[in-house]
Design a protein around this motif. Structure first.
Motif, PDB file in Angstrom:
ATOM      1  N   PRO A  85       0.824  -1.216   0.000  1.00 52.76           N
ATOM      2  CA  PRO A  85       0.000   0.000   0.000  1.00 52.76           C
ATOM      3  C   PRO A  85       0.851   1.255   0.000  1.00 52.76           C
ATOM      4  O   PRO A  85       1.947   1.291   0.563  1.00 52.76           O
ATOM      5  N   CYS A  86       0.343   2.301  -0.660  1.00 50.98           N
ATOM      6  CA  CYS A  86       1.044   3.585  -0.663  1.00 50.98           C
ATOM      7  C   CYS A  86       1.171   4.138   0.749  1.00 50.98           C
ATOM      8  O   CYS A  86       2.151   4.819   1.076  1.00 50.98           O
ATOM      9  N   GLU A  87       0.189   3.854   1.595  1.00 54.80           N
ATOM     10  CA  GLU A  87       0.179   4.325   2.978  1.00 54.80           C
ATOM     11  C   GLU A  87      -0.348   3.193   3.848  1.00 54.80           C
ATOM     12  O   GLU A  87      -1.275   2.491   3.437  1.00 54.80           O
ATOM     13  N   PRO A  88       0.235   2.948   5.017  1.00 57.28           N
ATOM     14  CA  PRO A  88      -0.296   1.891   5.882  1.00 57.28           C
ATOM     15  C   PRO A  88      -1.802   2.035   6.078  1.00 57.28           C
ATOM     16  O   PRO A  88      -2.321   3.142   6.282  1.00 57.28           O
ATOM     17  N   VAL A  89      -2.489   0.907   6.027  1.00 55.40           N
ATOM     18  CA  VAL A  89      -3.948   0.920   6.030  1.00 55.40           C
ATOM     19  C   VAL A  89      -4.514   1.609   7.276  1.00 55.40           C
ATOM     20  O   VAL A  89      -5.420   2.446   7.187  1.00 55.40           O
ATOM     21  N   ALA A  90      -3.989   1.271   8.439  1.00 53.40           N
ATOM     22  CA  ALA A  90      -4.528   1.858   9.676  1.00 53.40           C
ATOM     23  C   ALA A  90      -4.329   3.369   9.710  1.00 53.40           C
ATOM     24  O   ALA A  90      -5.223   4.117  10.130  1.00 53.40           O
ATOM     25  N   GLU A  91      -3.160   3.835   9.279  1.00 53.03           N
ATOM     26  CA  GLU A  91      -2.892   5.276   9.270  1.00 53.03           C
ATOM     27  C   GLU A  91      -3.817   5.996   8.292  1.00 53.03           C
ATOM     28  O   GLU A  91      -4.342   7.074   8.590  1.00 53.03           O
ATOM     29  N   ALA A  92      -4.003   5.399   7.116  1.00 53.94           N
ATOM     30  CA  ALA A  92      -4.878   6.027   6.122  1.00 53.94           C
ATOM     31  C   ALA A  92      -6.311   6.100   6.621  1.00 53.94           C
ATOM     32  O   ALA A  92      -6.999   7.115   6.442  1.00 53.94           O
ATOM     33  N   ALA A  93      -6.797   5.025   7.260  1.00 52.81           N
ATOM     34  CA  ALA A  93      -8.160   5.018   7.770  1.00 52.81           C
ATOM     35  C   ALA A  93      -8.340   6.067   8.866  1.00 52.81           C
ATOM     36  O   ALA A  93      -9.351   6.773   8.912  1.00 52.81           O
ATOM     37  N   ALA A  94      -7.346   6.191   9.749  1.00 50.75           N
ATOM     38  CA  ALA A  94      -7.429   7.179  10.828  1.00 50.75           C
ATOM     39  C   ALA A  94      -7.475   8.600  10.277  1.00 50.75           C
ATOM     40  O   ALA A  94      -8.111   9.485  10.856  1.00 50.75           O
ATOM     41  N   ARG A  95      -6.812   8.816   9.144  1.00 46.65           N
ATOM     42  CA  ARG A  95      -6.740  10.163   8.567  1.00 46.65           C
ATOM     43  C   ARG A  95      -7.984  10.501   7.749  1.00 46.65           C
ATOM     44  O   ARG A  95      -8.475  11.639   7.778  1.00 46.65           O
ATOM     45  N   HIS A  96      -8.497   9.553   7.005  1.00 45.20           N
ATOM     46  CA  HIS A  96      -9.590   9.853   6.075  1.00 45.20           C
ATOM     47  C   HIS A  96     -10.967   9.451   6.592  1.00 45.20           C
ATOM     48  O   HIS A  96     -11.962  10.085   6.232  1.00 45.20           O
ATOM     49  N   ALA A  97     -11.036   8.389   7.394  1.00 40.24           N
ATOM     50  CA  ALA A  97     -12.340   7.904   7.855  1.00 40.24           C
ATOM     51  C   ALA A  97     -12.208   7.391   9.285  1.00 40.24           C
ATOM     52  O   ALA A  97     -12.262   6.181   9.531  1.00 40.24           O
ATOM     53  N   PRO A  98     -12.011   8.297  10.246  1.00 43.60           N
ATOM     54  CA  PRO A  98     -11.865   7.875  11.638  1.00 43.60           C
ATOM     55  C   PRO A  98     -13.059   7.019  12.069  1.00 43.60           C
ATOM     56  O   PRO A  98     -14.204   7.331  11.780  1.00 43.60           O
ATOM     57  N   GLY A  99     -12.753   5.936  12.742  1.00 37.34           N
ATOM     58  CA  GLY A  99     -13.812   5.038  13.185  1.00 37.34           C
ATOM     59  C   GLY A  99     -14.017   3.850  12.272  1.00 37.34           C
ATOM     60  O   GLY A  99     -14.625   2.860  12.681  1.00 37.34           O
ATOM     61  N   LEU A 100     -13.531   3.926  11.035  1.00 39.92           N
ATOM     62  CA  LEU A 100     -13.667   2.800  10.116  1.00 39.92           C
ATOM     63  C   LEU A 100     -12.492   1.854  10.318  1.00 39.92           C
ATOM     64  O   LEU A 100     -11.330   2.252  10.196  1.00 39.92           O
ATOM     65  N   ARG A 101     -12.776   0.623  10.632  1.00 39.02           N
ATOM     66  CA  ARG A 101     -11.729  -0.370  10.854  1.00 39.02           C
ATOM     67  C   ARG A 101     -11.505  -1.172   9.581  1.00 39.02           C
ATOM     68  O   ARG A 101     -12.434  -1.748   9.034  1.00 39.02           O
ATOM     69  N   LEU A 102     -10.266  -1.201   9.144  1.00 44.88           N
ATOM     70  CA  LEU A 102      -9.883  -1.979   7.968  1.00 44.88           C
ATOM     71  C   LEU A 102      -8.906  -3.072   8.388  1.00 44.88           C
ATOM     72  O   LEU A 102      -8.076  -2.864   9.281  1.00 44.88           O
ATOM     73  N   THR A 103      -8.993  -4.199   7.747  1.00 46.44           N
ATOM     74  CA  THR A 103      -8.058  -5.291   8.010  1.00 46.44           C
ATOM     75  C   THR A 103      -6.662  -4.888   7.570  1.00 46.44           C
ATOM     76  O   THR A 103      -6.469  -4.429   6.436  1.00 46.44           O
ATOM     77  N   ASP A 104      -5.690  -5.045   8.449  1.00 45.26           N
ATOM     78  CA  ASP A 104      -4.312  -4.734   8.086  1.00 45.26           C
ATOM     79  C   ASP A 104      -3.818  -5.762   7.084  1.00 45.26           C
ATOM     80  O   ASP A 104      -3.937  -6.973   7.307  1.00 45.26           O
ATOM     81  N   VAL A 105      -3.304  -5.293   5.955  1.00 44.27           N
ATOM     82  CA  VAL A 105      -2.832  -6.177   4.893  1.00 44.27           C
ATOM     83  C   VAL A 105      -1.347  -5.904   4.663  1.00 44.27           C
ATOM     84  O   VAL A 105      -0.994  -4.923   4.001  1.00 44.27           O
ATOM     85  N   PRO A 106      -0.468  -6.743   5.219  1.00 45.35           N
ATOM     86  CA  PRO A 106       0.969  -6.548   4.963  1.00 45.35           C
ATOM     87  C   PRO A 106       1.276  -6.723   3.484  1.00 45.35           C
ATOM     88  O   PRO A 106       0.492  -7.315   2.726  1.00 45.35           O
ATOM     89  N   GLY A 107       2.432  -6.221   3.061  1.00 40.91           N
ATOM     90  CA  GLY A 107       2.817  -6.361   1.664  1.00 40.91           C
ATOM     91  C   GLY A 107       2.912  -7.823   1.246  1.00 40.91           C
ATOM     92  O   GLY A 107       3.267  -8.696   2.045  1.00 40.91           O
TER      93      GLY A 107
END
Length: 392
Positions: free
Chosen positions: A222-244
């Motif tokens: 991912p261009c940006e770690p999933v958890a960090e991106a979710a916290a920045r764009h859609a706080p409260g939305l939980r996404l499954t962490d997907v390692p490279g």
């Protein structure tokens, strides 16, 4: 705007969820019927490439924050296109112009995109559509496998290549089964990345043997770690962490495997690349056997417009296509945008939904089956061969 219209979407894949998001964005009510018990239950592949058409349609269907999240979590773009033999000797290679993920296109992890698309929707997991029943006044009733039913103003069949909606609406429709492929995923560790030849990393690639067995390896980071991106764009939305990871697709001529257990399919994949360059073998060897699965490719034949005022189709439910040009998801997203925009405009103007539905179908049957036929006969790969559908 009268938002009393209720749209039932049979199928919770990317096309169906995008349609529901487009309707939600317009203030309309949509209920998604999904037979799977959860978002990540069924393996359907790991990576999707959105081209300009698909990316623009996704942007139109999603609220801005969710679209921005999809872009932020997108996969780093490829830097080169290369086609090689089994010793990784290039037959064709060219640089890919640098591209920032966005409306011009981007790659996404399928699960991440699906979880983003689920946000805010009324999705009824574990709900299996059985059949529909036309109702007086141009409405429709969706009957479910558990004996219950749901009434709506329109039923949109987005239930894939084995669509039950299509089977009832278009009983004479023909979908040809073409080939089969093995899909696998290999976690991208630092030592594996360092040992992998550059032509297999961050490239559009295809490695082909003389007998036409072939593998394509996609680097998925991912261009940006999933958890960090979710916290920045859609706080409260939980996404499954997907390692490279490396996502790979392995194809071969001949009959499909009889034993389709993940462990057996992984052993088959290892046998298929035996004797190939160690860089390819290593990726397949380190793949998780449990993440290896079999996929059949299909190609639908053209259908005539139908006369059912409260039932329509989109995506693989009507125009499943071979993966030759990577257009399937893009056309499904175009369907979702075209249909949701048309329905929203009809409701806003006080016009019947059936008029918007019919206009969508005439447009969709043209552009979608043009894509189906191009993908079948002129796949976008310098060394790919056209696939002929079997005779009826």
């Amino acid at each position: 705007m009268d938002t009393s219209a209720h749209i039932i979407v049979a199928g919770g894949g990317i096309g169906g969820l995008s349609l529901a998001q487009g309707l939600r964005k317009a203030g309309l009510q949509a209920t998604v019927l999904e037979r799977d018990p959860s978002a990540g239950h069924r393996p359907q592949g790991y990576r999707i490439s959105l081209k300009e058409t698909g990316a623009a349609a996704l942007r139109a269907c999603l609220p801005p924050d969710l679209y921005d999240l999809a872009v932020a979590t997108s996969i780093r773009p490829a830097t080169r296109m290369t086609f090689m033999d089994t010793r990784l000797v290039p037959k064709f290679s060219k640089d890919v112009p640098p591209q920032l993920p966005g409306v011009d296109g981007f790659g996404v992890n399928r699960l991440t995109l699906r979880e983003i698309l689920l946000s805010g929707l009324d999705v009824r997991f574990g709900t299996e559509f059985s059949r529909y029943e036309p109702l007086p006044g141009g409405r429709v009733r969706a009957h479910l496998a558990d004996g219950s039913a749901l009434d709506g103003d329109l039923l949109a069949g987005a239930d894939g290549v084995g669509s039950r909606v299509r089977a009832q609406l278009l009983p004479d429709a023909v979908v040809d089964r073409l080939d089969w492929a093995l899909y696998g995923r290999t976690v991208l560790t630092p030592d594996l990345l360092a040992a992998t030849p550059p032509d297999l990393v961050d490239t559009f690639n295809r490695v082909t043997a003389p007998d036409h067995t072939a593998i394509s390896v996609a680097t998925c980071r991912p261009c940006e770690p999933v958890a960090e991106a979710a916290a920045r764009h859609a706080p409260g939305l939980r996404l499954t962490d997907v390692p490279g990871y490396f996502s790979w697709t392995l194809t071969a001529p001949g009959p499909r495997p009889d034993d389709t257990s993940p462990a057996a399919l992984h052993r088959l994949a290892l046998a298929m690349v035996a004797g190939w360059h160690e860089g390819v073998r290593r990726i397949v060897e380190r793949a998780g056997p449990e993440a290896t699965f079999l996929v059949h490719t299909h190609s639908a034949r053209r259908v005539r417009p139908w006369d059912e005022p409260a039932v329509t189709l989109l995506g693989d439910a009507v125009h499943s296509m071979s993966p030759g040009r990577g257009e399937g998801a893009n056309v499904a997203l175009r369907d979702a945008h075209t249909l949701s925009a048309g329905l929203a405009a009809a409701v806003a103007a006080g016009r019947p939904l059936a008029e918007a539905k019919t206009a969508y179908e005439h447009a969709m049957l043209d552009y979608a089956f043009t894509a189906v036929e191009a993908s079948l006969q002129q796949p976008f790969a310098p060394f790919a061969r056209p696939v002929r559908p079997p005779a009826r």
